[in-house]
Write an enzyme that holds these catalytic residues in place. Structure first.
Site, short mmCIF file in Angstrom:
data_model
loop_
_atom_site.label_atom_id
_atom_site.label_comp_id
_atom_site.label_asym_id
_atom_site.label_seq_id
_atom_site.Cartn_x
_atom_site.Cartn_y
_atom_site.Cartn_z
CE LYS A 175 -6.85 -27.58 8.18
NZ LYS A 175 -7.71 -26.40 8.51
CD GLU A 249 -14.05 -32.82 22.10
OE1 GLU A 249 -15.30 -32.92 22.20
OE2 GLU A 249 -13.45 -31.74 22.11
CB CYS A 283 -17.32 -29.06 22.16
SG CYS A 283 -15.87 -29.35 23.08
CD GLU A 384 -21.75 -28.38 18.99
OE1 GLU A 384 -21.39 -28.89 17.90
OE2 GLU A 384 -21.03 -28.39 20.01
C1 UN1 Z 1 -13.93 -27.38 23.67
O1 UN1 Z 1 -14.88 -26.63 23.87
O2 UN1 Z 1 -13.71 -27.82 22.53
O3 UN1 Z 1 -13.85 -28.06 29.54
C2 UN1 Z 1 -12.95 -27.74 24.72
C3 UN1 Z 1 -13.76 -27.01 28.89
C4 UN1 Z 1 -12.40 -26.64 28.33
C5 UN1 Z 1 -12.17 -27.34 27.03
C6 UN1 Z 1 -13.26 -27.14 26.04
N1 UN1 Z 1 -11.38 -26.99 29.28
O4 UN1 Z 1 -14.70 -26.29 28.69
#
Ligand code: UN1
Length: 496
Positions: A175, A249, A283, A384
């Site tokens: 999804k 995550e 993230c 965040e």
């Molecule tokens: C994300 O932002 O959810 O290390 C993943 C990084 C990328 C992955 C980010 N390779 O910024």
């Protein structure tokens, strides 16, 4: 051109049973409808889970190297279509084209890596305490997985989950985010073209609160892998309860430390890339920069100057450095945080507002924004934001900087710029994040190592490759003792 997208259930491309639809909109130009996709409901999810359950019985028995070959083929197809898919990522998600291509490249790398796992998936064989007996541990699949993915890496993050789940022998109901359904569909089409048997991967489009949560808590699901906000991840873990595997995550509030001996040019480049790359929508984004007091003013001046040169616009244009936010809600959230920062007394040095000039008026653009003199406990330094907003914080020495970085509920990535090997060693030891960078920004993790964070950044297993990575998420251990002595041997008892 608007793509008419369908769900994939048991090998058939179908609309939602209800006939309901959602639109996927280009965030750089809201008049561009990228796709019309099914808005799936319970019936669609039920059918997808049923199909995955049925397919599991033969997929788990398909030799892992054969499963890996299909993934290898998918890697080759992704490679062949990289340009077209990268452009689609930019059109549907907004990130600039080099990053759109990077998103696809990350999926390619993951596909090759996981194809190879088809010939490893290794366990251990160890000697037995008893004669004529052997012991081994093997990885076995978990069953049917719900994979729920975000929009910020519309090809890479689905690939991080789908390829290891499949090579391990699980079947999948996928999804994707309702903001980037077309990118997700292309990836699934490639797997179909690569020869994935029907029912092994099923795709249901829809929103998180309806489709996603119903899927994650469905009784036919054995495991859930989710990437997204901490609030949603924690909620899913709660509603899923203890009887299924779940890994999430989640959020981050990552920081770069800049010491007084840092190469400042390099550090500025890292802070720009980490803070404003992907419009801050990673993230792993560097939304805090913690600077040693002796270089604070100098850094701030250089950082602000570099940020003032960034050009906003449609990510498909070569002249664009920073693309749009994903949607109106996200834009509003970021603007609210900017107001909060001002109210909290942080000093706004650049940006701070939406950009609606010229073509930027067609989408969701916010100026790269820097706050200086931010106190570590302010909301803009603790929460965040997921946008192009960076908080610069002053520190008196290395330990003060490390304390500031760690004094937060998140723990995904962190970085330090220093030329001093001893300081880098202390930082490496003390920074409480899943990923630590030395003389590099907080973004850009490679797929052959585990990806994920401490505290509220992650829950369950890490993603991606290597020991402790995604194979732990998608397999469980089984231990086998085989006794060929022909007599009853009693462990621990038969010992003289
Ligand atoms: C994300 O932002 O959810 O290390 C993943 C990084 C990328 C992955 C980010 N390779 O910024």
């Amino acid at each position: 051109m608007t793509d008419r997208i369908k769900n994939l259930i048991d090998g058939e491309w179908v609309d939602a049973a209800s006939g309901m639809i959602l639109e996927s909109i280009n965030p750089a130009d809201t008049s561009d409808v990228v796709g019309i996709v099914p808005k799936s409901g319970k019936e669609d999810v039920d059918a997808a889970v049923d199909a995955a359950r049925k397919a599991y019985e033969s997929w788990r028995l398909t030799p892992a190297p054969r499963r890996g070959e299909i993934i290898f083929k998918a890697a080759e197809l992704l490679q062949k279509r990289k340009q077209e898919l990268g452009e689609l990522v930019t059109r549907e998600m907004g990130k600039v084209l080099p990053e759109g291509l990077g998103d696809v490249q990350e999926a390619i790398e993951m596909a090759y890596y996981m194809a190879g796992e088809g010939r490893r998936l290794s366990g251990e064989t160890v000697p037995s305490e008893l004669p004529n007996k052997d012991c081994k541990s093997i990885r076995v699949p978990i069953g049917v997985f719900a994979l729920i993915t975000p929009w910020n890496f519309p090809t890479a993050i689905p690939a991080w989950k789908i390829f290891p789940a499949l090579v391990s022998g699980n079947t999948v109901v996928f999804k994707p985010s309702s903001n980037t359904p077309v990118c997700a569909t292309r990836l699934v089409e490639i797997l179909v073209e690569a020869g994935i048997p029907k029912g092994v991967i099923n795709l249901v489009h829809g929103t998180g609160d309806n489709t996603g949560e119903y899927l994650a808590t469905h009784p036919g699901i054995d495991g859930v892998s989710f990437t997204g906000s901490t609030a949603v991840g924690e909620r899913l873990a709660r509603v899923c309860g203890p009887d299924r595997e779940i890994s999430c995550e989640m959020g981050g509030k990552n920081a770069i430390i800049i010491m007084d001996d840092a190469k400042l040019d390099l550090a500025v480049e890292g802070a720009i890339w980490g803070g404003f790359g992907t419009t801050g929508q990673r993230c792993t984004a560097a939304s805090r920069v913690v600077v040693h007091e002796t270089v604070y003013d100098k850094f701030l001046e250089m950082f602000t100057n570099a940020a003032s040169k960034l050009r906003l616009g449609n990510g498909l244009l070569k002249t664009t450095d920073v693309g749009p936010l994903i949607n109106e809600a996200q834009m509003k959230k970021v603007l609210d945080y900017i107001k909060t920062g001002q109210k909290e007394g942080a000093r706004l040095v650049i940006g701070g507002k939406a950009n609606t000039e010229g073509d930027c008026g067609k989408g969701y653009f916010i100026e790269p924004t820097i706050f200086a003199d931010v106190k570590p406990n302010m909301r803009i330094a603790q929460e965040e934001i997921f946008g192009p907003v960076v908080s610069v914080i002053k520190a008196s020495d290395l330990y003060d900087a490390i304390r500031i970085v760690n004094d937060i509920k998140y723990g995904l990535s962190s970085s330090i710029y220093t030329q001093d090997v001893n300081r880098s060693a202390v930082a490496e030891r003390e920074l409480d994040t899943g990923i630590v960078y030395i003389n590099a920004s907080t973004i850009g993790a490679e797929i052959q190592l585990p990806f994920g964070g401490t505290k509220k950044s992650g829950l369950g297993h890490r993603e991606a490759g290597g020991r402790g990575g995604a194979l732990d998420m998608f397999t469980k251990w089984k231990v086998i003792y085989r006794d060929y002595s022909g007599r009853l041997q009693k462990a621990q008892i038969d010992k003289d």
